[in-house]
Design a protein around this motif. Structure first.
Motif, PDB file in Angstrom:
ATOM      1  N   VAL A   1      28.303  35.316  40.891  1.00 57.28           N
ATOM      2  CA  VAL A   1      27.888  34.837  39.577  1.00 57.28           C
ATOM      3  C   VAL A   1      27.899  33.315  39.616  1.00 57.28           C
TER       4      VAL A   1
ATOM      5  N   GLU B   1      33.777  32.780  32.669  1.00 54.05           N
ATOM      6  CA  GLU B   1      34.914  33.382  33.383  1.00 54.05           C
ATOM      7  C   GLU B   1      35.071  34.844  33.013  1.00 54.05           C
TER       8      GLU B   1
ATOM      9  N   ALA C   1      32.037  36.858  34.399  1.00 53.13           N
ATOM     10  CA  ALA C   1      32.121  36.998  35.856  1.00 53.13           C
ATOM     11  C   ALA C   1      33.177  38.017  36.245  1.00 53.13           C
TER      12      ALA C   1
ATOM     13  N   LEU D   1      31.644  41.007  38.521  1.00 54.02           N
ATOM     14  CA  LEU D   1      31.850  40.934  39.959  1.00 54.02           C
ATOM     15  C   LEU D   1      32.514  42.170  40.536  1.00 54.02           C
TER      16      LEU D   1
ATOM     17  N   VAL E   1      32.430  33.434  42.069  1.00 57.71           N
ATOM     18  CA  VAL E   1      31.843  32.773  40.905  1.00 57.71           C
ATOM     19  C   VAL E   1      31.814  31.272  41.159  1.00 57.71           C
TER      20      VAL E   1
END
Length: 284
Positions: A184, A226, A229, A233, A239
């Motif tokens: 990401v 944050e 991600a 993920l 990231v």
């Protein structure tokens, strides 16, 4: 010396007096654009072919309108992107983050890596990854209608079928990809509300929605990246998120070990300023 080269010299002096950071380059770029040649070919333009529209472009640049708005394109890594009012003009410092992502993806033991670009703007990062990483499947997210239109144009012209655009907010994007994404990446808005950008090209022409982040410190969208991600993920995925040079420590702390992040690192741009943070989602 041709007439055009004489005019470029005069224009360079005007742009320098106006405080334009790269007056000679900008004068030559405008001349090349107006006359339909490369910068290296400016000396071939006949005196009789000089176009007075050159001085119209110089006047716009003298007023600090971005060069990219005048020519209608911006260069980013190996791409030539269409840009204009309503979309953030991609910057060289972001190329460093995109380069890190490309090298990280190439090093992965993944045949067709899955990538998400949150807040894609013109599509610069997403398209660079799709172009430079073999078989990468890139999903670009952009909620702003004006920026979405520019991204759609660039992806249509340059995407080669492996870049997909989604009109979604980065905080809620792509739930169907939860736990599947390899990387990401995001260059979100992060300037604190009330701050005044120094450069008039940014202050007066870049869209405010692409510049100013939410929250007192401007990092509301970084925190959203944050969270998104962490949701998107796969274990071991990476990231990367851009920030202002003075925000490095605050963004670093946005990726705590308690949230599963490992190998959190501050990374610098070409001027050795803190520019983006990278982190890996733990596998435990």
């Amino acid at each position: 010396m041709t007439f055009l080269l004489d005019e470029i010299a005069l224009a360079t002096a005007r742009l320098a007096e106006a405080g334009v950071p790269s007056p000679r380059t900008d004068a030559e770029e405008i001349a090349a654009f107006v006359h339909g040649v490369r910068r290296s070919e400016l000396h071939t333009v006949k005196d009789s072919d000089f176009d007075a529209l050159f001085w119209e472009g110089i006047a716009r640049r003298e007023a600090r309108e971005p060069l990219q708005h005048i020519t209608g394109h911006a260069y980013f890594r190996y791409l030539e992107l269409a840009v204009g009012p309503g979309v953030f003009v991609p910057r060289p410092e972001t190329e460093v983050m995109a380069g890190w992502a490309i090298e990280t993806l190439r090093a992965m033991d993944v045949t067709a890596p899955l990538v998400v670009d949150l807040g894609t703007g013109s599509g610069a990062i997403a398209l660079s990854i799709a172009q430079e990483v073999a078989l990468a499947e890139v999903h670009a997210v952009e909620v702003d209608p004006a920026a979405y239109t520019w991204a759609k144009r660039n992806i249509s012209e340059l995407g080669q079928g492996r870049t997909h655009l989604h009109p979604e907010d980065l905080a809620e994007a792509l739930p169907e990809l939860n736990g599947k994404v390899d990387l990401v990446i995001s260059n979100p808005p992060y300037i604190p509300p009330g701050a005044i950008p120094r450069d008039p090209e940014v202050r007066e022409y870049d869209p405010a929605r692409a510049l100013f982040g939410s929250g007192d410190d401007g990092l509301g969208e970084v925190r959203a990246v944050e969270r998104t991600a962490r949701r998107l993920l796969r274990p071991g995925g990476w990231v990367a998120v851009e920030h202002a040079d003075e925000q490095g420590r605050a963004v670093y702390l946005t990726f705590p070990e308690d949230n599963g992040w490992r190998d959190v690192r501050l990374r610098q741009d070409l001027t050795r300023r803190d520019r983006f943070v990278t982190a890996r989602l733990g596998q435990d």
